[in-house]
Design a protein around this motif. Structure first.
Motif, short mmCIF file in Angstrom:
data_model
loop_
_atom_site.label_atom_id
_atom_site.label_comp_id
_atom_site.label_asym_id
_atom_site.label_seq_id
_atom_site.Cartn_x
_atom_site.Cartn_y
_atom_site.Cartn_z
N VAL A 190 0.87 -1.18 0.00
CA VAL A 190 0.00 0.00 0.00
C VAL A 190 0.90 1.23 0.00
CG1 VAL A 190 -1.70 1.35 1.29
CG2 VAL A 190 -1.92 -1.15 1.18
N MET A 191 0.69 2.12 -0.98
CA MET A 191 1.52 3.32 -1.12
C MET A 191 0.64 4.56 -0.95
SD MET A 191 3.66 2.31 -4.58
CE MET A 191 2.28 2.71 -5.67
N SER A 192 1.19 5.59 -0.35
CA SER A 192 0.48 6.85 -0.21
C SER A 192 1.44 8.02 -0.37
CB SER A 192 -0.20 6.93 1.17
OG SER A 192 -0.69 8.25 1.40
N ASP A 193 1.22 8.79 -1.43
CA ASP A 193 1.98 10.02 -1.62
C ASP A 193 1.09 11.22 -1.33
OD1 ASP A 193 4.37 11.34 -2.22
OD2 ASP A 193 3.83 11.62 -4.32
N MET A 194 0.04 10.98 -0.54
CA MET A 194 -0.91 12.04 -0.22
C MET A 194 -0.27 13.09 0.67
SD MET A 194 -4.47 10.00 0.59
CE MET A 194 -3.77 9.07 1.96
N ALA A 195 -0.72 14.33 0.47
CA ALA A 195 -0.28 15.44 1.32
C ALA A 195 -1.41 16.45 1.38
CB ALA A 195 0.99 16.08 0.79
N PRO A 196 -1.63 17.07 2.53
CA PRO A 196 -2.68 18.08 2.64
C PRO A 196 -2.20 19.39 2.02
CG PRO A 196 -1.48 17.94 4.69
CD PRO A 196 -0.91 16.86 3.79
N ASN A 197 -3.12 20.28 1.77
CA ASN A 197 -2.73 21.62 1.35
C ASN A 197 -1.97 22.28 2.50
OD1 ASN A 197 -4.04 21.45 -1.15
ND2 ASN A 197 -5.98 22.10 -0.27
N THR A 198 -0.80 22.81 2.20
CA THR A 198 0.03 23.38 3.26
C THR A 198 -0.46 24.77 3.65
OG1 THR A 198 1.58 24.23 1.61
CG2 THR A 198 2.07 22.08 2.59
N THR A 199 -0.24 25.10 4.92
CA THR A 199 -0.65 26.41 5.45
C THR A 199 0.53 27.35 5.59
OG1 THR A 199 -0.29 25.75 7.76
CG2 THR A 199 -2.45 25.25 6.78
N GLY A 200 1.75 26.79 5.55
CA GLY A 200 2.94 27.59 5.81
C GLY A 200 3.34 27.58 7.27
N HIS A 201 2.45 27.02 8.10
CA HIS A 201 2.74 26.88 9.53
C HIS A 201 3.21 25.45 9.76
CE1 HIS A 201 1.78 26.37 13.89
NE2 HIS A 201 2.22 27.64 13.94
N ASN A 202 4.50 25.28 10.04
CA ASN A 202 5.11 23.95 10.07
C ASN A 202 4.41 22.99 11.01
OD1 ASN A 202 6.99 24.75 8.19
ND2 ASN A 202 8.57 25.24 9.69
N ALA A 203 4.09 23.43 12.21
CA ALA A 203 3.47 22.54 13.19
C ALA A 203 2.10 22.07 12.71
CB ALA A 203 3.34 23.24 14.54
N THR A 204 1.33 22.99 12.13
CA THR A 204 0.00 22.63 11.62
C THR A 204 0.11 21.66 10.45
OG1 THR A 204 -0.92 24.76 12.29
CG2 THR A 204 -2.13 23.54 10.60
N ASP A 205 1.02 21.95 9.51
CA ASP A 205 1.20 21.08 8.35
C ASP A 205 1.66 19.69 8.77
OD1 ASP A 205 0.45 23.16 6.72
OD2 ASP A 205 2.51 23.79 6.29
N HIS A 206 2.53 19.64 9.76
CA HIS A 206 3.03 18.36 10.26
C HIS A 206 1.88 17.52 10.82
CE1 HIS A 206 6.01 15.56 11.77
NE2 HIS A 206 5.51 15.65 12.99
N LEU A 207 1.01 18.13 11.60
CA LEU A 207 -0.12 17.42 12.18
C LEU A 207 -1.10 16.96 11.11
CD1 LEU A 207 -0.84 19.58 15.35
CD2 LEU A 207 0.14 17.28 15.28
N ARG A 208 -1.29 17.79 10.10
CA ARG A 208 -2.23 17.43 9.03
C ARG A 208 -1.75 16.20 8.25
NH1 ARG A 208 -4.47 22.85 5.93
NH2 ARG A 208 -5.80 23.62 7.62
N ILE A 209 -0.48 16.19 7.91
CA ILE A 209 0.00 15.05 7.12
C ILE A 209 0.07 13.79 7.97
CG2 ILE A 209 2.51 15.32 7.42
CD1 ILE A 209 2.62 14.68 4.32
N LEU A 210 0.37 13.94 9.26
CA LEU A 210 0.35 12.78 10.14
C LEU A 210 -1.05 12.19 10.24
CD1 LEU A 210 2.76 13.77 13.05
CD2 LEU A 210 3.15 12.07 11.27
N GLY A 211 -2.05 13.06 10.19
CA GLY A 211 -3.42 12.58 10.19
C GLY A 211 -3.71 11.73 8.97
N LEU A 212 -3.22 12.17 7.80
CA LEU A 212 -3.39 11.39 6.58
C LEU A 212 -2.66 10.06 6.66
CD1 LEU A 212 -3.07 13.96 3.63
CD2 LEU A 212 -5.10 12.67 4.31
N VAL A 213 -1.44 10.10 7.20
CA VAL A 213 -0.65 8.86 7.33
C VAL A 213 -1.38 7.87 8.24
CG1 VAL A 213 1.52 7.86 8.13
CG2 VAL A 213 1.53 10.03 6.89
N GLU A 214 -1.95 8.38 9.32
CA GLU A 214 -2.66 7.50 10.26
C GLU A 214 -3.85 6.83 9.58
OE1 GLU A 214 -4.33 7.64 14.86
OE2 GLU A 214 -3.95 9.51 13.76
N LEU A 215 -4.59 7.59 8.77
CA LEU A 215 -5.72 7.02 8.04
C LEU A 215 -5.25 5.98 7.02
CD1 LEU A 215 -7.80 10.28 7.41
CD2 LEU A 215 -8.36 8.42 9.01
#
Length: 234
Positions: free
Chosen positions: A135-160
């Motif tokens: 199973v491969m995932s190159d998904m990424a959320p739209n970035t906000t420019g705020h590193n901490a927020t972007d990090h949490l968003r992509i971790l959420g995608l990875v978890e799913l």
């Protein structure tokens, strides 16, 4: 895998006009014009430069082999799916899934939908005719420019994506997903280490140096989904 021959050359192609473009869009277009991986992808027939990322990860970790069943989550525009079809060969089964429509890729089943929905999961498994090897995932959320927020968003995608992988992978299967620098947070990493024998982080050469992206590669799935596919075809 070696980078394109001109990857290290100083290219200086500039747009002839910036009329009607924002500064950000002009920078993006100039970067595309001067990116050797973009040109190499176009020359090789890959739909995106991202194809080189999964090829480089495969060279390092041995992700692909002939006859595999492979799921590509967030597949559009299809670069990773193209690579999967090539590496799995005529006896493999490849499913590319995205919320967006995709142009046909010979040798792959392309589905439009949300992998979190049961009907979509069922459609993926029917197309594979059995549990997935990768199973491969190159998904990424739209970035906000705020590193901490972007990090949490992509971790959420990875978890799913990990939750999906844990439901569909064959024992010994593999999981690859994009994360941002800072790696995978402790709880999620511990879950991966519980589910897989080996978990590693890597930044393939095709990832831009100024990009925060990297990848988590988990191999040797410990679960057993075989009982769910007793009627599956080979």
């Amino acid at each position: 895998m070696k980078p394109p021959k001109d990857a290290s050359r100083g290219l200086t192609t500039r747009l002839r006009t910036a009329k009607g473009r924002t500064t950000a869009s002009q920078r993006w277009l100039e970067r595309q014009l001067n990116d050797p991986y973009v040109r190499a992808a176009k020359a090789a027939g890959w739909r995106s430069r991202a194809a080189f990322k999964i090829l480089e990860l495969d060279e390092r970790f041995g992700l692909f082999c002939p006859g595999q069943r492979i799921v590509d989550l967030g597949a559009a525009p299809g670069g990773w799916t193209q690579v999967a079809v090539q590496r799995a060969g005529e006896n493999g089964r490849v499913v590319g899934l995205d919320l967006l429509p995709m142009d046909v890729i010979a040798g792959a089943t392309l589905l439009q939908g949300d992998f979190q929905e049961e009907d979509t999961e069922r459609a993926v498994l029917e197309a594979l005719s059995g549990p997935a090897d990768l199973v491969m995932s190159d998904m990424a959320p739209n970035t906000t420019g705020h590193n901490a927020t972007d990090h949490l968003r992509i971790l959420g995608l990875v978890e799913l994506a990990l939750h999906f992988a844990a439901k569909v992978l064959v024992p010994g299967g593999s999981f690859v997903a994009k994360v941002f620098q800072g790696g995978t947070e402790k709880d999620l990493l511990n879950q991966m280490k519980h589910d897989f024998q080996v978990v590693r982080h890597a930044k393939p050469p095709a990832s831009r140096k100024d990009s925060a992206e990297m990848y988590v590669v988990a191999t040797g799935f410990r679960g057993d989904n075989a009982h769910r596919y007793s009627g599956a075809q080979g």
